[in-house]
Scaffold this motif. Structure first.
Motif, short mmCIF file in Angstrom:
data_model
loop_
_atom_site.label_atom_id
_atom_site.label_comp_id
_atom_site.label_asym_id
_atom_site.label_seq_id
_atom_site.Cartn_x
_atom_site.Cartn_y
_atom_site.Cartn_z
N MET A 1 -17.90 -31.13 39.38
CA MET A 1 -18.64 -29.96 39.72
C MET A 1 -18.88 -29.08 38.86
O MET A 1 -17.87 -28.57 38.08
N ASP A 2 -20.24 -28.65 38.60
CA ASP A 2 -20.33 -27.41 37.53
C ASP A 2 -19.64 -26.30 37.92
O ASP A 2 -19.93 -25.64 39.36
N PRO A 3 -18.53 -25.50 37.28
CA PRO A 3 -18.17 -24.51 37.54
C PRO A 3 -18.97 -23.23 37.89
O PRO A 3 -18.80 -22.20 38.62
N PHE A 4 -20.19 -23.31 37.18
CA PHE A 4 -21.15 -22.13 37.15
C PHE A 4 -22.38 -22.54 38.02
O PHE A 4 -23.33 -21.83 37.94
N LEU A 7 -21.90 -22.79 43.85
CA LEU A 7 -20.79 -21.95 44.22
C LEU A 7 -19.56 -21.21 43.43
O LEU A 7 -18.57 -21.25 43.56
N TYR A 8 -20.33 -20.84 42.15
CA TYR A 8 -19.91 -19.76 41.59
C TYR A 8 -20.18 -18.28 42.10
O TYR A 8 -20.77 -17.57 41.84
N THR A 9 -19.24 -18.28 43.30
CA THR A 9 -19.46 -17.44 44.31
C THR A 9 -18.10 -17.07 45.21
O THR A 9 -17.33 -17.79 45.03
N THR A 136 -22.87 -12.71 44.81
CA THR A 136 -21.71 -12.76 43.86
C THR A 136 -22.41 -13.03 42.46
O THR A 136 -21.82 -12.38 41.40
N ASN A 140 -22.33 -10.46 39.37
CA ASN A 140 -21.39 -11.01 38.12
C ASN A 140 -22.11 -10.77 36.81
O ASN A 140 -21.68 -10.45 35.82
N ARG A 141 -23.56 -11.09 36.93
CA ARG A 141 -24.30 -11.10 35.76
C ARG A 141 -24.83 -9.69 35.17
O ARG A 141 -24.50 -9.40 34.16
N LYS A 175 -15.68 -17.59 28.17
CA LYS A 175 -17.15 -18.03 28.23
C LYS A 175 -17.85 -16.60 28.45
O LYS A 175 -19.12 -16.62 28.08
N GLY A 176 -17.46 -15.47 28.83
CA GLY A 176 -18.04 -14.33 28.94
C GLY A 176 -18.63 -13.74 27.76
O GLY A 176 -19.56 -12.67 27.65
N PHE B 4 -21.12 -23.35 24.35
CA PHE B 4 -19.52 -23.28 24.10
C PHE B 4 -19.21 -24.49 23.25
O PHE B 4 -17.74 -24.70 23.45
N TYR B 8 -19.18 -22.24 18.94
CA TYR B 8 -18.61 -21.05 19.75
C TYR B 8 -17.61 -20.38 18.92
O TYR B 8 -16.41 -20.08 19.27
N ARG B 170 -17.26 -10.58 41.35
CA ARG B 170 -18.35 -9.91 41.10
C ARG B 170 -18.35 -8.99 40.05
O ARG B 170 -19.33 -8.35 39.26
N PRO B 173 -16.44 -10.58 33.91
CA PRO B 173 -17.52 -10.66 32.81
C PRO B 173 -18.29 -12.03 32.77
O PRO B 173 -17.90 -12.91 31.85
N GLY B 176 -16.92 -15.53 32.06
CA GLY B 176 -15.44 -15.06 31.77
C GLY B 176 -14.85 -15.27 33.18
O GLY B 176 -13.55 -15.20 33.08
N SER B 196 -15.92 -22.55 43.67
CA SER B 196 -15.98 -23.60 42.59
C SER B 196 -14.92 -23.46 41.77
O SER B 196 -14.26 -24.56 41.38
N LEU B 200 -11.96 -26.50 41.52
CA LEU B 200 -11.58 -27.15 40.22
C LEU B 200 -10.22 -27.04 39.91
O LEU B 200 -9.67 -28.12 38.96
#
Lengths: 506, 506
Positions: A1-4, A7-9, A136, A140-141, A175-176, B4, B8, B170, B173, B176, B196, B200
């Protein structure tokens, strides 16, 4: 599953979603607004404004985020304390069919523009469930990118016309770093050292060598001069030499000058030197003096090492005061400086989080928007309710004098005086006579089931920022103890807020 | 191109690489060490140690990072100021064939363990070019994750046995947040709200509802009680109700108790309440009192809203003092508390960056390691040179009393006294008699062309941290003004450092 992915919430967005779903409220039309309450306060210095960033990555994310097989399977696996599944199958089926955010419409402040507290940055309209689920990822962004763009704008203000390089990837938050680099560039950095990120933003990356080059040469039995010569041989037209591995003035500088002379004899132009430690202002003066004496008045002097807006300001002040004593023209020296800014920009040192929030302000009831409010102990935290209009008010000089929130349906007549009410203090108001102000609507529709425009090139965002900052009062731009910019309510919005508070017994 | 991937990184790693390549030094064996110089200082409070995190994601990244077609094309597009390509084709061909980090060997402190300033966290050995190229990605991961794991460990210390939930996505970063959640969990948080990311990591995520649920109900003409009832109907065995949307004690609490009573009548167990604003200690006491009175002594009280280690400590102190006055048993109340910690943990409020560095300490010359050193104005910044051994020294109580750096080839005889030298002050030394200390080597080989073990489950990392923290002196664990933990050099390493400094005229 893509962490982002979708469900990046936070889990509670999904549990609330199930309540809305089971109660039949999930497709009720709702309006949420994202805003922040206070400008960053770095302790000894404070921001008088922010630079809005993070919108474009959010819109891209919204287009691609989906409840796919993997996401549904992950949700299906979550258990209630009773041991039964936390989420009902009919709800999961609904999410799967819904897919993503196709029901939402977003109006937003254009990215790169100056923003102020309490003023909606994004207004999200659409089915309650989808609008709730967006919270979220949206925060976050925009919280982080706005924070960093703001810090970068302050660094830009301190640096004046000088080139600012973003060097922060090693201290950026995982990755931020992707957001840090982008926001630094929007906020005013000219280039970044980050290779993949710059490439993806359409910019060349920037950088030369580190202490380790000189160290490696020394450890292998060679000298600093050998290291500099090797660098110049490989990059004869891009030679910037780092002076402070052994001793800036006693070793690095004379070796650099020697190599620059060799380059010149071969018909190349040396580019610069870098100083990464010590008393940067003092060293810059001494280095400039020797470079001038050796006939390299055009060679750039790159300064780095824990810089931020105050340190840059201090370096320039010290140069203005001290340089003449050494026979160095301070203005010419300042014009040849380049600033490499890393850690303190990419973590917004002193104020490492922006408290942006996402609040329900209205729900549609029989075709009209019913305002929602949340009472709070602190006046500052009471919501400005309802579906609103958002304007920037300019004075006769063309400078922004206030942001104004109104009812959405309110038409502002330019032939009438404009009344600006303080958001909480009933005794405070300003009246601008007709002809002495102009109004600019701030929010643009940017998403309607899909994004409505292609990603904008970075230079355009940088230009927006620069133009907006120039239209701020100098007192608001001030790095330390800035003037408070007015954020006001119209008479009618103020009256609505009062009435709702009264009704709720606030 | 993957943002990434192997690019990176900072551009100067690649320009230095080309110098090494063209000078024929790129495959010389080099040894770099990653360490940090000072524990985080949050202003009013300070860390006495850190918790090392970020290793596992780094190793995974190293295995997959590659110079592929896209990466080479991006490098090929970079231009010199002369207009010619910045990078030579033979160098790019070499990178393409090299691929990634197959020539490197890493020894590292096991992830989750307690770490101290100046002590190598990772030692990287291999071809100079590859080792140099690793720097940025390595620091990016371990700086941030170690910073956040450290903050989380302090929150854990303050929270005692209570459950700590990470709520920070929320304000995290950008992407991140992935590192923030992972590091918070390694450092001591029990669960995260991030769906997510928790999935994982093999954990269920945590969360119930936000103010917007109650707000939506109010705006639609329903009541707070209706909102609570709806939640309880959908999640009868997982009901945690947020009390402070309208008024914690006057509205939220009585409504929650009413819904809990209804749940009980239907055979369910209400789980908890949450308070997100106001005087959390005072409110917790009042809420506990009323819940007890209503026969819900087991219902949890979740506290949230800008918590950090000091706020948690203060809440507990206030409860200990104030609760008896209201007839509430403070110890029992503290045992039913749960802490939701967000912003201040995921940005390490007060100290938002860890200054980890990556320094060349030796190069292989004719089969032996030649130590590298970098002189600096500040004593603290002078490198501990050469290929080293790294130990933790325990006293008779089994508590860690110092970390010790030695020459790699130095054999420490347990039958001799152990001499600990201060790293820079020649007048300071400690001698531990034989039999009164034990030594533990700290670094383990974790990568040799590929990772040497599978990713470890989170509980194991959490256990490592807990065990290590328990073996610290209570003075070092102290949240405010902690004791300084000793990091020492052996006699022989101290002598080598002195000699190198003398030779370089330092």
């Amino acid at each position: 599953m893509d962490p982002f992915g979708i469900l990046y919430t936070d889990l509670y967005q999904l549990t609330m979603g199930q309540v809305y779903f089971q109660m039949g409220l999930h497709e009720r039309e709702a309006l949420f607004e994202a805003f922040y309450r206070r400008n960053p306060d770095y302790g000894a210095h404070q921001a008088g404004y922010t630079v809005f960033a993070g919108l474009d990555p959010l819109l891209s994310w919204m287009e691609s985020a989906r409840f796919g097989e993997e996401e549904i399977a992950a949700l299906r696996a979550l258990k209630s304390r009773s041991g039964k599944p936390l989420f009902a199958e009919d709800y999961l089926r609904y999410l799967r069919e819904m897919g993503g955010f196709s029901g939402l419409t977003l109006r937003a402040l254009p990215e790169g523009r100056v923003a102020h507290p309490q003023v909606p940055l994004i207004a999200v309209e659409g089915p309650l469930l989808q609008a709730q689920l967006l919270e979220t990822a949206l925060l976050n962004r925009i919280n982080y990118e706005t924070l960093i763009a703001t810090k970068a704008s302050r660094v830009r203000e301190a640096a004046g016309e000088a080139v600012v390089l973003e060097f922060g990837l090693r201290r950026a938050p995982g990755k931020g770093g992707e957001s840090a680099t982008r926001a630094s560039l929007i906020g005013g950095a000219n280039r970044s050292s980050a290779v993949s990120l710059s490439h993806l933003l359409g910019l060349p990356s920037s950088g030369t060598h580190a202490h380790s080059l000189v160290q490696a040469y020394l450890a292998l039995g060679y000298s600093e001069l050998d290291a500099f010569r090797a660098f110049a041989e490989v990059f004869p037209d891009d030679t910037i030499l780092l002076l402070d591995t052994v001793d800036t003035l006693e070793s690095g500088l004379p070796h650099a000058i020697q190599v620059f002379e060799e380059l010149r004899r071969k018909g190349h132009r040396p580019v610069g030197v870098r100083i990464d430690s010590g008393d940067l202002a003092y060293l810059a003066i001494q280095v400039a003096k020797e470079l001038d004496r050796a006939g390299f008045p055009e060679v750039l002097i790159v300064l780095s090492g824990d810089l931020d807006e105050l340190v840059i300001w201090q370096i320039k002040s010290q140069i203005l005061e001290e340089a003449p004593r050494y026979g160095v023209d301070p203005d010419r020296l300042i014009r040849r400086l380049v600033y490499g800014v890393g850690t303190k920009m990419v973590v917004s040192w002193g104020a490492p989080a922006l408290g942006g929030v996402y609040k329900l302000v209205a729900v549609r009831e029989n075709g009209t928007w019913a305002p929602a409010i949340k009472i709070s102990d602190s006046l500052e935290k009471i919501l400005n309710p309802g579906h609103k209009g958002v304007y920037r008010v300019y004075d006769e000089r063309g400078l922004a004098t206030a942001d104004l929130l109104t009812l959405a349906e309110e038409a502002l007549d330019p032939d009438l005086p404009l009344v600006l009410r303080h958001p909480t203090d009933a005794t405070k108001r300003r009246v601008l006579p007709p002809g002495r102000y102009t109004l600019e609507p701030l929010l643009e529709e940017v998403y309607r089931g899909r994004r409505l425009f292609d990603p904008l090139p970075l230079p355009l965002l940088q230009e927006r920022r620069a133009k907006d900052v120039q239209r701020l009062d100098p007192g608001v731009r001030r790095l330390v103890n800035p003037h408070v910019y007015h954020v006001s309510l119209s008479e009618r919005l103020f009256a609505l807020k009062e009435e709702l508070l009264r009704r709720l017994g606030g």
